[in-house]
Design a protein around this motif. Structure first.
Motif, PDB file in Angstrom:
ATOM      1  N   GLY A  11       1.145  -1.399   0.135  1.00  0.00           N
ATOM      2  CA  GLY A  11       0.016  -0.368  -0.392  1.00  0.00           C
ATOM      3  C   GLY A  11       1.271   1.802   0.116  1.00  0.00           C
ATOM      4  N   ALA A  14       4.166   3.086  -5.110  1.00  0.00           N
ATOM      5  CA  ALA A  14       4.536   1.492  -5.708  1.00  0.00           C
ATOM      6  C   ALA A  14       3.063   1.569  -5.930  1.00  0.00           C
ATOM      7  N   GLU A  37      -0.722  -2.591   7.261  1.00  0.00           N
ATOM      8  CA  GLU A  37      -1.165  -1.917   7.718  1.00  0.00           C
ATOM      9  C   GLU A  37      -2.992  -1.480   7.808  1.00  0.00           C
ATOM     10  N   VAL A  78       0.408 -11.069   3.339  1.00  0.00           N
ATOM     11  CA  VAL A  78       0.869 -12.564   2.385  1.00  0.00           C
ATOM     12  C   VAL A  78       1.555 -12.763   2.851  1.00  0.00           C
ATOM     13  N   LYS A 125       8.151   2.813   8.209  1.00  0.00           N
ATOM     14  CA  LYS A 125       6.585   3.880   7.775  1.00  0.00           C
ATOM     15  C   LYS A 125       5.466   3.142   8.616  1.00  0.00           C
ATOM     16  N   ASP A 274      10.107   0.062  -3.945  1.00  0.00           N
ATOM     17  CA  ASP A 274      11.922   0.203  -3.367  1.00  0.00           C
ATOM     18  C   ASP A 274      12.255  -1.865  -3.256  1.00  0.00           C
ATOM     19  N   LEU A 291      13.503   5.344  -4.070  1.00  0.00           N
ATOM     20  CA  LEU A 291      13.068   6.988  -4.105  1.00  0.00           C
ATOM     21  C   LEU A 291      11.153   6.612  -4.519  1.00  0.00           C
ATOM     22  N   ALA A 292      10.949   7.534  -4.731  1.00  0.00           N
ATOM     23  CA  ALA A 292       9.783   7.242  -4.655  1.00  0.00           C
ATOM     24  C   ALA A 292       9.307   8.217  -6.220  1.00  0.00           C
TER      25      ALA A 292
HETATM   26  C1  LIG Z   1      11.181   8.939   6.475  1.00  0.00           C
HETATM   27  C2  LIG Z   1      11.833   9.226   4.363  1.00  0.00           C
HETATM   28  C3  LIG Z   1      11.691   9.760   3.317  1.00  0.00           C
HETATM   29  C4  LIG Z   1      11.556   9.649   2.414  1.00  0.00           C
HETATM   30  N1  LIG Z   1      11.426  10.911   1.522  1.00  0.00           N
HETATM   31  C5  LIG Z   1      10.717  11.103   0.026  1.00  0.00           C
HETATM   32  C6  LIG Z   1      10.964  12.012  -0.272  1.00  0.00           C
HETATM   33  O1  LIG Z   1      11.116  13.192  -0.115  1.00  0.00           O
HETATM   34  N2  LIG Z   1      11.518  11.392  -1.949  1.00  0.00           N
HETATM   35  C7  LIG Z   1      11.948  10.760  -2.534  1.00  0.00           C
HETATM   36  O2  LIG Z   1      11.627  10.148  -3.936  1.00  0.00           O
HETATM   37  N3  LIG Z   1      11.530   9.261  -2.144  1.00  0.00           N
HETATM   38  C8  LIG Z   1      11.235   9.554  -0.082  1.00  0.00           C
HETATM   39  N4  LIG Z   1      11.602   8.459   0.652  1.00  0.00           N
HETATM   40  C9  LIG Z   1      11.724   7.158  -0.450  1.00  0.00           C
HETATM   41  C10 LIG Z   1      10.172   6.484  -0.614  1.00  0.00           C
HETATM   42  O3  LIG Z   1       9.193   6.959   0.181  1.00  0.00           O
HETATM   43  C11 LIG Z   1      10.084   5.247  -1.070  1.00  0.00           C
HETATM   44  O4  LIG Z   1      10.746   4.777  -2.248  1.00  0.00           O
HETATM   45  C12 LIG Z   1       8.840   4.716  -1.268  1.00  0.00           C
HETATM   46  O5  LIG Z   1       8.078   4.409   0.164  1.00  0.00           O
HETATM   47  C13 LIG Z   1       9.120   3.375  -2.140  1.00  0.00           C
HETATM   48  O6  LIG Z   1       7.355   3.004  -1.795  1.00  0.00           O
HETATM   49  P1  LIG Z   1       6.856   1.714  -2.308  1.00  0.00           P
HETATM   50  O7  LIG Z   1       5.415   1.439  -2.218  1.00  0.00           O
HETATM   51  O8  LIG Z   1       7.719   0.707  -3.085  1.00  0.00           O
HETATM   52  O9  LIG Z   1       7.417   0.820  -0.412  1.00  0.00           O
HETATM   53  P2  LIG Z   1       6.944   1.348   0.102  1.00  0.00           P
HETATM   54  O10 LIG Z   1       5.995   3.136   0.442  1.00  0.00           O
HETATM   55  O11 LIG Z   1       7.851   0.679   1.836  1.00  0.00           O
HETATM   56  O12 LIG Z   1       5.829   0.608   0.953  1.00  0.00           O
HETATM   57  C14 LIG Z   1       5.207  -1.268   1.141  1.00  0.00           C
HETATM   58  C15 LIG Z   1       3.947  -1.975   1.475  1.00  0.00           C
HETATM   59  O13 LIG Z   1       3.692  -3.183   1.441  1.00  0.00           O
HETATM   60  C16 LIG Z   1       3.079  -4.015   2.138  1.00  0.00           C
HETATM   61  N5  LIG Z   1       3.638  -4.944   2.165  1.00  0.00           N
HETATM   62  C17 LIG Z   1       5.132  -5.656   2.727  1.00  0.00           C
HETATM   63  N6  LIG Z   1       4.801  -6.966   3.274  1.00  0.00           N
HETATM   64  C18 LIG Z   1       3.638  -7.065   2.659  1.00  0.00           C
HETATM   65  C19 LIG Z   1       3.016  -8.170   3.220  1.00  0.00           C
HETATM   66  N7  LIG Z   1       4.012 -10.101   3.153  1.00  0.00           N
HETATM   67  N8  LIG Z   1       1.724  -8.288   2.561  1.00  0.00           N
HETATM   68  C20 LIG Z   1       0.504  -7.268   2.408  1.00  0.00           C
HETATM   69  N9  LIG Z   1       1.609  -6.063   2.483  1.00  0.00           N
HETATM   70  C21 LIG Z   1       2.770  -5.887   2.578  1.00  0.00           C
HETATM   71  C22 LIG Z   1       3.743  -2.606   3.708  1.00  0.00           C
HETATM   72  O14 LIG Z   1       2.784  -3.224   4.061  1.00  0.00           O
HETATM   73  C23 LIG Z   1       3.167  -1.161   2.717  1.00  0.00           C
HETATM   74  O15 LIG Z   1       2.458  -0.622   2.744  1.00  0.00           O
HETATM   75  C24 LIG Z   1      11.063   8.929   1.296  1.00  0.00           C
HETATM   76  C25 LIG Z   1      11.324   7.495   2.656  1.00  0.00           C
HETATM   77  C26 LIG Z   1      11.087   7.818   3.822  1.00  0.00           C
HETATM   78  C27 LIG Z   1      11.325   6.752   5.074  1.00  0.00           C
END
Ligand SMILES: Cc1cc2nc3c(=O)[nH]c(=O)nc-3n(C[C@H](O)[C@H](O)[C@H](O)COP(=O)(O)OP(=O)(O)OC[C@H]3O[C@@H](n4cnc5c(N)ncnc54)[C@H](O)[C@@H]3O)c2cc1C
Length: 450
Positions: A11, A14, A37, A78, A125, A274, A291-292
């Protein structure tokens, strides 16, 4: 057993982006997003729950986007799969035709003695964790941040704004060292020190001290620093254990191995964000970028190409585009830094400029912008851009990202038609992107003439 055409695990940015893109590309498909979450957060907003936001609730990622797009939400973890059936903790089974794994990343917990003490925190997070983190930080007197990457410096800045005594310890010789060249890290250091922080670069924490609760740290070399609240921000690592249980190939420390369309080693299973591998856009080598900006681009591509290659444009490789703000200084970077270009053995020319982002310069909100551009010496394409200055940095760095992604050359950039206005931009004669480009062209002319 519940059946969906498309299941997305995760959630974060990505996962949500992949689900919404899937909805746009395949309007008749049933889509579910599964996340662990109950309440999802905007990860990039996490540092600001310390002071700038009035509560962690102000940083919630709303579920309205899912509802509006007809995407079902299941809260659950999962655990694995049998064929096309996902198995959730508690035994629920979800059948899918296509699956996107967007399981994200978790903070690295370094093996430093004493890290388990009360008062030593990672940057998680997690809504409930951050509520407790915010609450206990209110009673802190001396905050010590370990790690001078962008999250560490944003945290340090927030604690300064909250009126705390702040010490920041970074192992490398400059702040933001993995993201920017040292002259930009030095600007951040000056800004933090100017606001009262102590910044220690080239310092390594060897131990967290104190009986039960943390009372400070000992650095390599023996120096002790008192602190009653510690934040450890030394990087993130991709969540790969679920991917391994799902049977897709992974590269340790880098992510689920994906191709240009985010397809994994298993038919019908995609990965994004990520937890997925990124490739350097120049060399094609695996890059450790989380990164986002990359997560969103990957999520869009995965969602759009689940059933067929609808979007023929593939992922161009990661540009590592990001911006941050520390005190009054905004910083942005996209593409290669000079250090990275050197490490890759690339030939380049540097163009720099210093200008004002309003004209005339006496207008309100005008700030000095320092820009550094890196051009490929022989192909003349823009390789990388770094800048610092006022808030205009945030959008200028995105313009530079578009230029890099489209492989524009210095000569093409020199003739760009730039819209300007006194209250909004630099002057047409002092436009930083053009002027830094001209500086690079002049260096190249001189080199050719010699
Ligand atoms: C403090 C902080 C500040 C940041 N600031 C920036 C910024 O200014 N600019 C920028 O570009 N990037 C920033 N980033 C990086 C950016 O937030 C990440 O690159 C981004 O969150 C990646 O998104 P994601 O969806 O891949 O992963 P995440 O945001 O890590 O989401 C992963 C999801 O998968 C779920 N999940 C995992 N395993 C399971 C499972 N087995 N079953 C069900 N659900 C599961 C989790 O619960 C979560 O919902 C920051 C990161 C942090 C921590």
């Amino acid at each position: 057993m519940t059946r969906y055409d498309v299941a997305v695990i995760g959630g974060g940015p990505a996962g949500v982006q992949a689900a919404v893109s899937a909805r746009n590309a395949y309007p008749t498909k049933t889509i579910v997003l599964i996340r662990k979450e109950q309440i999802a957060l905007i990860p990039c907003g996490i540092p600001y729950v310390i002071h700038s936001l009035s509560s962690v609730d102000d940083d919630i990622l709303p579920d309205a986007m899912l509802e509006k797009n007809g995407i079902d939400l299941i809260i659950g973890e999962v655990m694995g799969r049998t064929g096309n059936d996902l198995i959730l903790s508690g035994g629920t089974e979800i059948r899918f035709e296509r699956l996107v794994v967007a399981a994200g990343s978790t903070p690295v917990k370094p093996k430093i003695p004493g890290i388990e003490k009360d008062g030593v925190h990672l940057v998680k997070k997690d809504y409930e964790y951050l509520k407790a983190f915010r609450q206990s930080s209110k009673n802190a007197h001396h905050v010590l941040v370990v790690g001078g990457g962008y999250i560490g410096v944003e945290m340090a800045d927030e604690f300064l704004k909250a009126g705390k005594a702040v010490t920041l310890v970074e192992m490398q010789p400059a702040l933001l060292r993995n993201a920017m060249d040292p002259e930009f890290g030095d600007v951040v250091q000056d800004e933090l020190e100017g606001r009262g922080a102590e910044v220690i670069t080239g310092g390594r924490v060897e131990e967290f001290t104190g009986d039960g609760s943390v009372a400070g740290v000992t650095l390599a070399g023996g120096r002790s620093i008192n602190a009653d609240f510690v934040v450890v921000s030394v990087g993130f690592t991709p969540n790969l254990s679920l991917a391994e249980r799902l049977g897709v190939d992974v590269r340790k420390d880098y992510g689920v191995i994906v191709d240009e369309y985010m397809r994994t080693s298993q038919d019908g299973i995609f990965a994004a964000g990520d937890c997925a591998t990124k490739f350097n856009c120049y060399t094609g080598e695996c890059a450790r970028v989380m990164l986002a900006s990359s997560a969103m681009a990957q999520g869009r591509l995965a969602g759009a190409n689940l059933y067929e290659i609808k979007v023929v444009k593939s992922f161009a490789g990661t540009l590592g585009a990001f911006a941050t703000k520390v005190g009054d200084v905004a910083l942005g970077v996209v593409g290669l830094t000079e250090q990275q270009a050197q490490d890759m053995g690339m030939h380049y020319v540097v163009g720099t400029t210093k200008g004002v982002d309003r004209h005339p310069r006496k207008l309100p909100n005008a700030s000095i912008v320092h820009m550094k551009l890196l051009y490929a010496r022989y192909s003349h394409t823009l390789l990388g851009a770094q800048m610092c200055g006022g808030d205009s940095v945030g959008e200028q760095i995105n313009t530079l990202g578009v230029i890099i992604q489209n492989k524009m050359t210095d000569m093409e950039i020199d003739t760009l038609q730039i819209g300007t206005h006194p209250l909004l931009t630099s002057s047409p004669l002092g436009f930083p992107i053009i002027n830094a480009t001209v500086d690079s062209i002049m260096k190249w002319y001189k080199a050719v003439e010699n």
